[in-house]
Design an enzyme around this catalytic site. Structure first.
Site, mmCIF file in Angstrom:
data_model
loop_
_atom_site.group_PDB
_atom_site.id
_atom_site.type_symbol
_atom_site.label_atom_id
_atom_site.label_comp_id
_atom_site.label_asym_id
_atom_site.label_seq_id
_atom_site.Cartn_x
_atom_site.Cartn_y
_atom_site.Cartn_z
ATOM 1 N N GLU A 84 -28.355 -27.056 -40.547
ATOM 2 C CA GLU A 84 -27.149 -27.648 -41.109
ATOM 3 C C GLU A 84 -26.286 -28.236 -40.010
ATOM 4 O O GLU A 84 -26.307 -27.762 -38.877
ATOM 5 C CB GLU A 84 -26.347 -26.575 -41.863
ATOM 6 C CG GLU A 84 -27.065 -26.110 -43.109
ATOM 7 C CD GLU A 84 -26.402 -24.918 -43.787
ATOM 8 O OE1 GLU A 84 -26.354 -24.933 -45.024
ATOM 9 O OE2 GLU A 84 -25.944 -23.992 -43.104
ATOM 10 N N CYS A 97 -20.363 -30.964 -35.722
ATOM 11 C CA CYS A 97 -20.894 -29.710 -35.183
ATOM 12 C C CYS A 97 -22.386 -29.691 -35.496
ATOM 13 O O CYS A 97 -22.774 -29.704 -36.663
ATOM 14 C CB CYS A 97 -20.159 -28.552 -35.864
ATOM 15 S SG CYS A 97 -20.825 -26.939 -35.455
ATOM 16 N N CYS A 104 -31.973 -18.534 -34.825
ATOM 17 C CA CYS A 104 -31.506 -18.191 -33.485
ATOM 18 C C CYS A 104 -32.064 -16.817 -33.135
ATOM 19 O O CYS A 104 -32.167 -15.946 -33.994
ATOM 20 C CB CYS A 104 -29.979 -18.153 -33.438
ATOM 21 S SG CYS A 104 -29.312 -17.843 -31.780
ATOM 22 N N CYS A 108 -26.556 -12.047 -32.387
ATOM 23 C CA CYS A 108 -25.171 -11.590 -32.274
ATOM 24 C C CYS A 108 -24.810 -10.977 -33.622
ATOM 25 O O CYS A 108 -25.082 -11.560 -34.676
ATOM 26 C CB CYS A 108 -24.249 -12.765 -31.945
ATOM 27 S SG CYS A 108 -24.693 -13.586 -30.394
ATOM 28 N N CYS A 111 -22.941 -13.002 -36.574
ATOM 29 C CA CYS A 111 -23.294 -14.392 -36.901
ATOM 30 C C CYS A 111 -24.426 -14.461 -37.933
ATOM 31 O O CYS A 111 -25.450 -13.796 -37.781
ATOM 32 C CB CYS A 111 -23.713 -15.117 -35.626
ATOM 33 S SG CYS A 111 -24.235 -16.814 -35.905
ATOM 34 N N CYS A 327 -17.418 -21.467 -38.659
ATOM 35 C CA CYS A 327 -18.150 -20.866 -37.531
ATOM 36 C C CYS A 327 -18.875 -19.607 -37.977
ATOM 37 O O CYS A 327 -18.272 -18.722 -38.568
ATOM 38 C CB CYS A 327 -17.196 -20.451 -36.423
ATOM 39 S SG CYS A 327 -16.267 -21.780 -35.727
#
Ligand code: SAH
Length: 355
Positions: A84, A97, A104, A108, A111, A327
């Site tokens: 995205e 962005c 990933c 973390c 996230c 975010c």
């Protein structure tokens, strides 16, 4: 391909350098998706190009538009992966962005992208296509893309070569013509990649600090075990900065975890003597994990501590949360499948200053 690479590629066919610039203009200024449209190239050349090359433009899924004007677009990659990107309109800026990896590997704890695991690195063609799509959409409204932030899905410095090639295209005057000031690479703290990229391109950096002490940071960001805070802050100081510029330290505020005045004091001490500005990001919920957003009062108190230590600090405005575009909320809509085990760190070979 960045311009220099395309020039070299065409030279093997005996083509002049300016042919590469022509092709760049077609792709990045006029958004051509097919060589046949490039009418200032000879028919034979266009056919030869079509035979061996492609202007890659992966199928674009739907675009969601937030009540605040933020737009989130889903891209389905050719092998079925999905990523995205988020276009954020502000008064005088149009910031995109972008994602650099499908999924990933860093995990973390706060996230959503990490929760789904790593799928694969994106190619520069796939990364830059997000910018082409946004620029084209903006051009239809008489607007221009002004800023690009590598803050979407993935850790850009785990995919340093393709990210560097993308930056070459974004900065090329025949590509997007963006200055390094308008391109921000956000990293969870992959030190070698950060230093190598900073050598190659004068882009801006944002480093996700997120916790002021190693014990806490290792808990929420496993990468801290490999690159602890002391080394990270030392590396941030080695990023060459033009006068007046600063490295951004990002700090996700997690209620009751890292948002106390003591944490703020520790952060101020950690950053003392660094040319940084702090970007506080109140946690955005995404239905995974047990974190919560701090109260506005707690966020303000945290900011006050940093400000009184003389550190420039802003609280990032939340944008696009109603469409899960804020975010930490991006995940792409691929079905969750068993996690693949992947090494945490990739190579950091970054090719030279391609313009
Ligand atoms: N991998 C890169 C870029 C992607 S994340 C990095 O780690 O910097 C972009 C920013 O969003 C990072 O500062 C990250 O810490 C922050 N972030 C991640 N999840 C979040 C969440 N749920 N709420 C608020 N910010 C989050």
């Amino acid at each position: 391909m960045p311009l220099g690479e395309l020039e070299a590629f065409l030279a093997r066919w005996g083509k002049e350098r300016y042919r590469a610039r022509q092709i760049f203009r077609w792709i990045y200024r006029r958004f051509a998706e097919d060589f046949s449209a490039m009418t200032d190239l000879s028919k034979g050349f266009r056919e030869a190009l079509s035979g061996e090359c492609r202007v890659s433009s992966p199928p674009v899924g739907k675009t969601d538009v937030s009540g605040d004007g933020t737009e989130k677009t889903l891209f389905r990659l050719e092998d079925g992966e999905a990523v995205e990107s988020v276009l954020i309109p502000e008064e005088d800026r149009r910031t995109l962005c972008i994602s650099s990896q499908a999924g990933c590997a860093l995990r973390c704890g706060f996230c959503a992208t990490g929760a789904a695991g790593f799928r694969r690195n994106m190619t520069s063609a796939e990364i830059v296509h997000q910018a082409c799509f946004a620029a084209k959409r903006l051009a239809e409204r008489g607007e221009r893309l002004t800023n690009v932030v590598f803050m979407g899905m993935g850790e850009p410095l785990e995919n340093p070569d393709e990210v560097a090639r993308t930056i070459g295209i974004l900065m090329s005057p025949f590509g997007f013509g963006l200055s390094g000031k308008r391109i921000t690479v956000s990293t969870a703290g992959v030190i070698p990649g950060m230093l190598a990229l900073a050598e190659a391109y004068p882009v801006s950096f944002a480093v996700s600090i997120n916790a002021p002490r190693d014990d806490l940071r290792s808990k929420v960001m496993p990468i801290n075990r490999k690159y602890p805070l002391k080394d990270l802050v030392a590396a941030m100081k080695r990023i060459p900065l033009r006068s007046g510029r600063k490295v951004t330290a990002e700090y996700v505020l997690l209620a009751g975890v890292n948002d106390s005045p003591r944490d703020a004091g520790d952060l101020a001490r950690l950053l003392r003597g660094s040319r940084v500005k702090v970007n506080l990001i109140p946690f955005n919920a995404h239905g995974e994990g047990e974190f919560a957003s701090p109260s506005p009062a707690a966020a303000d108190r945290f900011r006050e501590v940093l400000l009184s230590a003389g550190i420039q600090t802003i609280t990032r405005e939340r944008r696009g949360a109603d469409i899960r575009a804020a975010c930490g909320q991006l995940r792409g809509k691929y079905p969750l499948s068993p996690r693949r085990v992947v090494p945490i760190l990739g190579g950091t070979k970054i090719s030279g200053n391609e313009r």
